[in-house]
Design an enzyme around this catalytic site. Structure first.
Site, PDB file in Angstrom:
ATOM      1  N   MET A   1       0.848  -1.175   0.000  1.00 17.86           N
ATOM      2  CA  MET A   1       0.000   0.000   0.000  1.00 17.86           C
ATOM      3  C   MET A   1       0.884   1.225   0.000  1.00 17.86           C
ATOM      4  SD  MET A   1      -1.725  -0.377   3.740  1.00 17.86           S
ATOM      5  CE  MET A   1      -1.665   1.092   4.724  1.00 17.86           C
TER       6      MET A   1
ATOM      7  N   ARG B   1      -3.933  -2.082  10.745  1.00 23.38           N
ATOM      8  CA  ARG B   1      -3.830  -1.627  12.129  1.00 23.38           C
ATOM      9  C   ARG B   1      -4.003  -2.782  13.111  1.00 23.38           C
ATOM     10  NH1 ARG B   1      -7.001   4.188  11.275  1.00 23.38           N
ATOM     11  NH2 ARG B   1      -5.124   5.284  10.554  1.00 23.38           N
TER      12      ARG B   1
ATOM     13  N   TYR C   1       4.049   3.172  12.488  1.00 18.05           N
ATOM     14  CA  TYR C   1       3.397   3.037  11.187  1.00 18.05           C
ATOM     15  C   TYR C   1       1.944   2.599  11.290  1.00 18.05           C
ATOM     16  CZ  TYR C   1       5.221  -1.917  10.990  1.00 18.05           C
ATOM     17  OH  TYR C   1       5.551  -3.226  11.209  1.00 18.05           O
ATOM     18  N   GLU C   2       1.235   2.766  10.180  1.00 20.66           N
ATOM     19  CA  GLU C   2      -0.213   2.566  10.092  1.00 20.66           C
ATOM     20  C   GLU C   2      -0.979   3.505  11.028  1.00 20.66           C
ATOM     21  OE1 GLU C   2      -1.083   1.112   7.632  1.00 20.66           O
ATOM     22  OE2 GLU C   2       0.780   0.064   7.215  1.00 20.66           O
ATOM     23  N   GLY C   3      -0.452   4.699  11.188  1.00 20.76           N
ATOM     24  CA  GLY C   3      -1.076   5.689  12.059  1.00 20.76           C
ATOM     25  C   GLY C   3      -0.411   5.664  13.413  1.00 20.76           C
TER      26      GLY C   3
END
Length: 597
Positions: A163, A296, A440-442
């Site tokens: 992604m 997440r 990562y991923e927020g």
């Protein structure tokens, strides 16, 4: 040399005795997951993790990935064989529908396997993990033609996925992205731009890499309303499904980073690369959020995996390392000193990690089960309730598990003293690898704000009211159980703190949003503490039932009860501290002018 053993017995206990996994046979895929099948899948997954992936973990850390002169990337020695073993074993498609080559089994089962692979080798497990996330997005939003082209190869592991969100100037605020897409007139688009921090962006593990890229179509609205999602393969696909000519996408460089050295984190350059729109134009975030939410949850599992492997190695060292004598007198007088596991502070450290790991694993599987129910149940009301809980717990699993996973890896490293700082023991790698999961991923502060700002007020607070009601019902139903007295009362105290924090935010955050921002991380951890306390209540109930029946490993059940008691006595009371912090509001936090820092 560090080692790893997948916690198969614990997962089986949680599925069979705590979560009622086999009571869901009415849902698609569950009837195929009989107790024998589940045990076989977990056992084989454990062998893959322990025998194939784990031995490559230090190799990947030491060697890292190499970008070659032609822009290709070579992964560490043995990674290709390790990846092939994962793909050929069918692990990629464990919970993917059979029509695309998967096995259609519950996500709950593949989540357990994710923990095994993440604990064994985080860097290597990311290659298939990202592919699984990309598959999830395509399953929901791709056209039937796109599904037919990409999914069978990705599920087989012949092709991998990524992604592509982040750009040099924008991370969390995706509305600032600059990558542009220009229609080619034949249904395809020409994409131009640069993406950074792209995990598994280029490598030698698969014959094609399918990039999911967010970009802005020329003339699209500014901000997040003008974002579209595209599928951009490394190699274009011929009409017969074979790999064709190289697309105009390349790896500009590999990031030199703190950990996960075995995963190629790339700067990706799109120079008029051909891509195809996934879903509707300007609705790309809807599609990408499917992948991001999957990711997440997977990153939360990574935090647990690193906590578990660090714990296992710390326990082994603590049993072997001789240092000092027990405060109550020598435990092994024939030896020059006692093993350090006799010392209360060592026990406190190990028990803290253990109590987190076991309850976090239960919460992880319970959350995955909510996903299965939300996507598979024929009952609309049940689907909605499960989806509410899934949405509520996603930032908790990601944020709390990775915060604690990193902290636990550090604490496990501390058990080794100076040896923990030396690379050959492997503890440094667990610490370094665990650190990225908080980012990562927020980043975890973003997860906390997502919980406070979106998940909590959504649908009038329906999800939180559902969770509070479920926990309160458990306490009420078991309040008179003498064997659960040490669990029900502390859980009630923690639940009271959570309710008080929720009420305070409702009363004080609307008029002054900084109050929500200042208390968000504490609230996320408070909810996590109560959720894991609820899991400990359910674990204790199941362990007592096993003891009463005389079935199974009774010593293991007693160990669970002791560990759960430790959590209730030593860890759950932290809810009071979190509540006190939340109720201080934001005045002191926001008082200093920026130039005073």
């Amino acid at each position: 040399m560090p080692s790893y053993r997948a916690p198969v017995e614990d997962v089986l206990f949680l599925l069979n005795d705590v979560l009622g996994f086999h009571n869901r046979d009415n849902l698609p895929g569950f009837s195929d997951a009989s107790p024998d099948v589940v045990e076989a899948v977990l056992s084989e997954g454990a062998k893959l993790a322990g025998n194939v992936l784990a031995p490559l973990n230090r190799v990947g850390d030491a060697e890292g990935c190499t970008r070659n002169a032609d822009g290709s990337v070579t992964t560490p020695k043995g990674f290709k064989a390790g990846y092939d073993a994962f793909a050929e074993g069918g692990w990629m498609g464990l919970s993917v529908p059979e029509e695309f080559g998967g096995q259609g089994l519950p996500l709950t089962l593949s989540t357990a396997i994710q923990e095994f692979s993440s604990g064994a080798n985080l860097a290597l497990s990311m290659y298939p993990g990202l592919t699984q996330g990309a598959v999830a997005a395509l399953l929901v939003h791709a056209s039937e033609e796109q599904k037919a082209i990409y999914l069978p190869k990705m599920v087989a592991g012949t092709w991998t996925g990524t992604m592509n969100l982040t750009e040099p100037h924008c991370g969390t605020d995706l509305g600032l992205l600059k990558t542009k897409a220009v229609p080619n007139g034949d249904g395809s688009y020409s994409l131009t731009g640069t993406k950074i921090f792209i995990s598994a962006g280029e490598h030698d593990l698969s014959e094609n890499i399918v990039h999911l890229v967010i970009a802005r179509i020329e003339g699209a609205p500014a901000g997040t309303k003008g974002i579209s999602l595209f599928v951009v393969p490394k190699f274009l696909v011929n009409a017969d499904g074979s790999v064709g000519e190289r697309n105009a996408v390349s790896c500009g460089s590999i990031e030199h980073k703190m950990g996960i050295h075995g995963n190629s984190t790339c700067v990706m350059n799109y120079d008029g690369a051909k891509g195809w729109l996934v879903g509707e134009a300007n609705r790309g975030l809807n599609a990408m959020f499917v992948m991001m939410n999957e990711a997440r949850l997977a990153v939360g599992v990574q935090g647990l995996g690193q906590s578990e492997v660090a714990y296992q190695n710390a326990v082994a060292y603590a049993k072997d390392r001789l240092q000092g004598r027990a405060l109550t007198g020598a435990k092994e007088p024939a030896k020059s000193a006692d093993p350090i596991i006799v010392h209360p502070d060592v026990r406190r450290t190990l028990m803290t990690i253990r109590a987190f790991n076991e309850s976090a694993r239960a919460l992880m599987l319970w959350t995955a089960l909510q996903s299965d129910i939300a996507h598979r149940s024929p009952d609309a009301k049940e689907r909605q309730a499960a989806d509410d809980l899934l949405g509520l717990m996603t930032p908790v699993v990601k944020g709390v598990f990775t915060d604690r996973g990193f902290a636990n890896a550090v604490e496990a490293q501390q058990m080794f003293g100076g040896h923990g700082y030396i690379e050959e023991w492997g503890m440094s790698q667990f610490v370094r690898d665990a650190r990225i999961a908080m980012i990562y991923e927020g980043a975890n502060g973003v997860q906390a704000m997502d919980l406070i700002g979106r998940k909590l007020p959504k649908d009038g607070g329906r999800a939180m009211m559902g969770f509070l009601g479920e926990v309160q019902t458990f306490i009420k139903d078991n309040a008179e159980d003498e064997a659960l007295k040490g669990f029900a009362a502390p859980l009630q105290a923690g639940l009271n703190d959570l309710q008080a924090a929720t009420m305070w935010l409702m009363q004080n955050a609307m008029a002054k949003p900084d109050n929500a921002g200042a208390g968000a991380t504490d609230y996320m951890h408070l909810l996590g503490l109560v959720a894991m306390g609820y899991m400990w209540g359910r674990i204790a109930k199941a362990a007592n039932a096993k003891k009463a029946s005389g079935e199974g490993d009774l010593a293991a059940m007693e160990a669970k009860l002791v560990t759960g008691r430790f959590y209730m006595e030593r860890m759950l009371p932290e809810t009071a501290l979190r509540l006190a912090r939340i109720k201080t509001g934001s005045d002191a936090t926001m008082a200093l002018a920026a130039d005073a820092f």
